[in-house]
Design an enzyme around this catalytic site. Sequence first.
Site, PDB file in Angstrom:
ATOM      1  N   ALA A  32       0.887  -1.035  -0.121  1.00  0.00           N
ATOM      2  CA  ALA A  32       0.081   0.061   0.082  1.00  0.00           C
ATOM      3  C   ALA A  32       0.858   1.433   0.094  1.00  0.00           C
ATOM      4  CB  ALA A  32      -0.876   0.070   1.216  1.00  0.00           C
ATOM      5  N   LEU A  33       1.677   1.290  -0.897  1.00  0.00           N
ATOM      6  CA  LEU A  33       2.803   2.345  -0.953  1.00  0.00           C
ATOM      7  C   LEU A  33       2.408   3.717  -1.203  1.00  0.00           C
ATOM      8  CD1 LEU A  33       5.501   0.079  -2.818  1.00  0.00           C
ATOM      9  CD2 LEU A  33       5.100   0.263  -0.289  1.00  0.00           C
ATOM     10  N   HIS A  34       2.963   4.645  -0.521  1.00  0.00           N
ATOM     11  CA  HIS A  34       2.728   5.958  -0.701  1.00  0.00           C
ATOM     12  C   HIS A  34       4.456   6.625  -0.916  1.00  0.00           C
ATOM     13  CE1 HIS A  34       3.980   6.220   3.394  1.00  0.00           C
ATOM     14  NE2 HIS A  34       2.976   5.280   3.745  1.00  0.00           N
ATOM     15  N   GLY A  36       6.095   8.398   1.110  1.00  0.00           N
ATOM     16  CA  GLY A  36       7.013   7.958   2.186  1.00  0.00           C
ATOM     17  C   GLY A  36       7.918   6.939   1.805  1.00  0.00           C
ATOM     18  N   HIS A  37       7.089   5.727   1.557  1.00  0.00           N
ATOM     19  CA  HIS A  37       8.002   4.530   1.160  1.00  0.00           C
ATOM     20  C   HIS A  37       8.868   4.843  -0.147  1.00  0.00           C
ATOM     21  CE1 HIS A  37       4.106   2.461   2.873  1.00  0.00           C
ATOM     22  NE2 HIS A  37       4.752   2.133   3.512  1.00  0.00           N
ATOM     23  N   GLN A  61       2.637  -9.256  13.237  1.00  0.00           N
ATOM     24  CA  GLN A  61       2.686  -8.005  14.224  1.00  0.00           C
ATOM     25  C   GLN A  61       1.346  -7.254  14.628  1.00  0.00           C
ATOM     26  OE1 GLN A  61       5.169  -6.432  10.868  1.00  0.00           O
ATOM     27  NE2 GLN A  61       4.172  -4.484  11.340  1.00  0.00           N
ATOM     28  N   ASP A 150       8.053   5.300  12.093  1.00  0.00           N
ATOM     29  CA  ASP A 150       7.780   4.256  13.302  1.00  0.00           C
ATOM     30  C   ASP A 150       9.314   4.199  14.031  1.00  0.00           C
ATOM     31  OD1 ASP A 150       5.519   2.649  12.223  1.00  0.00           O
ATOM     32  OD2 ASP A 150       6.521   3.062  10.566  1.00  0.00           O
ATOM     33  N   GLN A 153       9.942   1.392  16.421  1.00  0.00           N
ATOM     34  CA  GLN A 153      10.373   0.345  15.694  1.00  0.00           C
ATOM     35  C   GLN A 153      11.719   0.443  15.085  1.00  0.00           C
ATOM     36  OE1 GLN A 153       7.807  -1.465  12.234  1.00  0.00           O
ATOM     37  NE2 GLN A 153       9.032  -0.262  11.032  1.00  0.00           N
ATOM     38  N   ARG A 187      -2.491   3.509   6.583  1.00  0.00           N
ATOM     39  CA  ARG A 187      -3.681   3.477   7.135  1.00  0.00           C
ATOM     40  C   ARG A 187      -4.432   4.951   7.003  1.00  0.00           C
ATOM     41  NH1 ARG A 187      -0.637   0.458  11.020  1.00  0.00           N
ATOM     42  NH2 ARG A 187      -1.583  -1.767  11.211  1.00  0.00           N
TER      43      ARG A 187
HETATM   44  P1  AMP Z   1       5.032  -0.085   6.544  1.00  0.00           P
HETATM   45  O1  AMP Z   1       4.601  -0.361   5.182  1.00  0.00           O
HETATM   46  O2  AMP Z   1       4.037   1.105   7.093  1.00  0.00           O
HETATM   47  O3  AMP Z   1       5.274  -1.151   7.349  1.00  0.00           O
HETATM   48  O4  AMP Z   1       6.458   0.838   6.338  1.00  0.00           O
HETATM   49  C1  AMP Z   1       7.349   0.530   5.646  1.00  0.00           C
HETATM   50  C2  AMP Z   1       8.580   1.365   6.191  1.00  0.00           C
HETATM   51  O5  AMP Z   1       8.053   2.848   5.452  1.00  0.00           O
HETATM   52  C3  AMP Z   1       8.815   1.631   7.520  1.00  0.00           C
HETATM   53  O6  AMP Z   1      10.262   1.823   7.616  1.00  0.00           O
HETATM   54  C4  AMP Z   1       8.104   2.876   7.812  1.00  0.00           C
HETATM   55  O7  AMP Z   1       8.626   3.445   8.850  1.00  0.00           O
HETATM   56  C5  AMP Z   1       8.272   3.828   6.485  1.00  0.00           C
HETATM   57  N1  AMP Z   1       7.218   4.839   6.504  1.00  0.00           N
HETATM   58  C6  AMP Z   1       6.053   4.526   6.501  1.00  0.00           C
HETATM   59  N2  AMP Z   1       5.337   5.812   6.601  1.00  0.00           N
HETATM   60  C7  AMP Z   1       6.538   6.836   6.111  1.00  0.00           C
HETATM   61  C8  AMP Z   1       6.352   8.189   5.953  1.00  0.00           C
HETATM   62  N3  AMP Z   1       5.513   8.987   5.963  1.00  0.00           N
HETATM   63  N4  AMP Z   1       7.718   8.785   5.638  1.00  0.00           N
HETATM   64  C9  AMP Z   1       8.826   7.973   5.613  1.00  0.00           C
HETATM   65  N5  AMP Z   1       8.842   6.558   5.930  1.00  0.00           N
HETATM   66  C10 AMP Z   1       7.642   6.188   6.145  1.00  0.00           C
END
Ligand code: AMP
Length: 284
Positions: A32-34, A36-37, A61, A150, A153, A187
Site C-alpha cells: 500500500a505504498l505512498h 513516504g515509502h 505484528q 515508526d 520500531q 492507514r
Molecule cells: P509499512 O509499510 O507501514 O510497514 O512501512 C514500511 C516502512 O516505511 C517503515 O520503515 C516505515 O517507517 C516507513 N514509512 C511509513 N510511512 C512513512 C513516511 N510517511 N515517511 C517515511 N517513511 C515512512
Amino acid sequence: MQRIHSPLIMQQKSRELDRMDQSLALVPTMGALHRGHLSLVEKARSLADVVVVSLFVNPTQFGPNEDYARYPRQQEQDIALLTECGADYVYLPEMEDMYPQGFATSIHVSGVSEGLCGEIRPGHFDGVATVVNKLLMQTQPNVAVFGEKDFQQLHVIRQMVQDLNIPTQIIGAPILREADGLAMSSRNAYLSEESRSRAAAIYRVMNLAKEGIENGDVIADKLQWIEHQLLDAGFASVDYVACRDEETLAEIDQLETSARLLVAARIGETRLIDNISIGRSQSE
Ligand code: AMP
C-alpha cells in the site's frame, strides 16, 4: 524490475550480487505504498548499487483485534510504483514460506520495545523483530532503510541487529508528510473526509508544544496539553503522548540535548502515530 517470490532464490541472488561486488539495500514494507515509502527507496538507491523492496503484510505484528484482514493490499499498483522509482527487485514472499507449519521462533527485544506502542500493542514488536530478522536473513543486504515514522520500531531493529551481530547497516529516513502536515501512512486510506481534515491536528499541536518546550515550558504540562488539544480536535482517544531521549528512548522531563515527542491517537476507528524531534535547530 524483477519479481522474486522464493526465499531461496532471494538468498542466491544476494550471494551472486556479493560475488560481483555489488552492494544491496533492502527496504522492507507492508505494501500500500505512498510517497513516504518511495522516499526510502530513493534513499536506498543513494546507498547501494542494487535495491530490493519487500512487500509482505506480516500477520504476527497485528493483535487479534487489529486491522490485519482489512489492511490495504494493492500489489500490482505497488509494483508499478516501484518500477517507476527504479527499484531493481521486488521481493514478494509467500505466507507459507514465511510461516510454514510448525514455525516456532519469536524474537523479543527487551527494553526499547517496552512502553509506547509496545505497551498498547502487546506482541507487536516481537512480530516486527521476527519478520525483519527473516527478511534480513533472506535478502542479506548491506544496508536496510527504515522510516523514522515508526520511531520505536527503528530502535527495536537497531537493538536487534546490534545484539545478534547481523551484518547489515540500519539507516533511518525522515518522515514524509502531506501538505497539511499529516504523516503519510497506508492507514490514512481508512480516514473519512472529516477525520482526514482533523487528523492534521497531531502535527500542528506537536509543533506548538515543541516551540513551548524549547522556550522552557514544563514538559509534563505540554504533554497533557497535547492530549487535551487532540481530544478537542475530535480524536476519540489518545494512546500516549511522550517525550523521550532520541538515542535511548528513556523518558525525559527536562530538555538537555535532543529529544522526540511521540504521539499515538485514534480518530474514528483509525490509529495514527507520529513524532517530531525537539531541542535541535533543524526544523521538522
Ligand atoms: P509499512 O509499510 O507501514 O510497514 O512501512 C514500511 C516502512 O516505511 C517503515 O520503515 C516505515 O517507517 C516507513 N514509512 C511509513 N510511512 C512513512 C513516511 N510517511 N515517511 C517515511 N517513511 C515512512
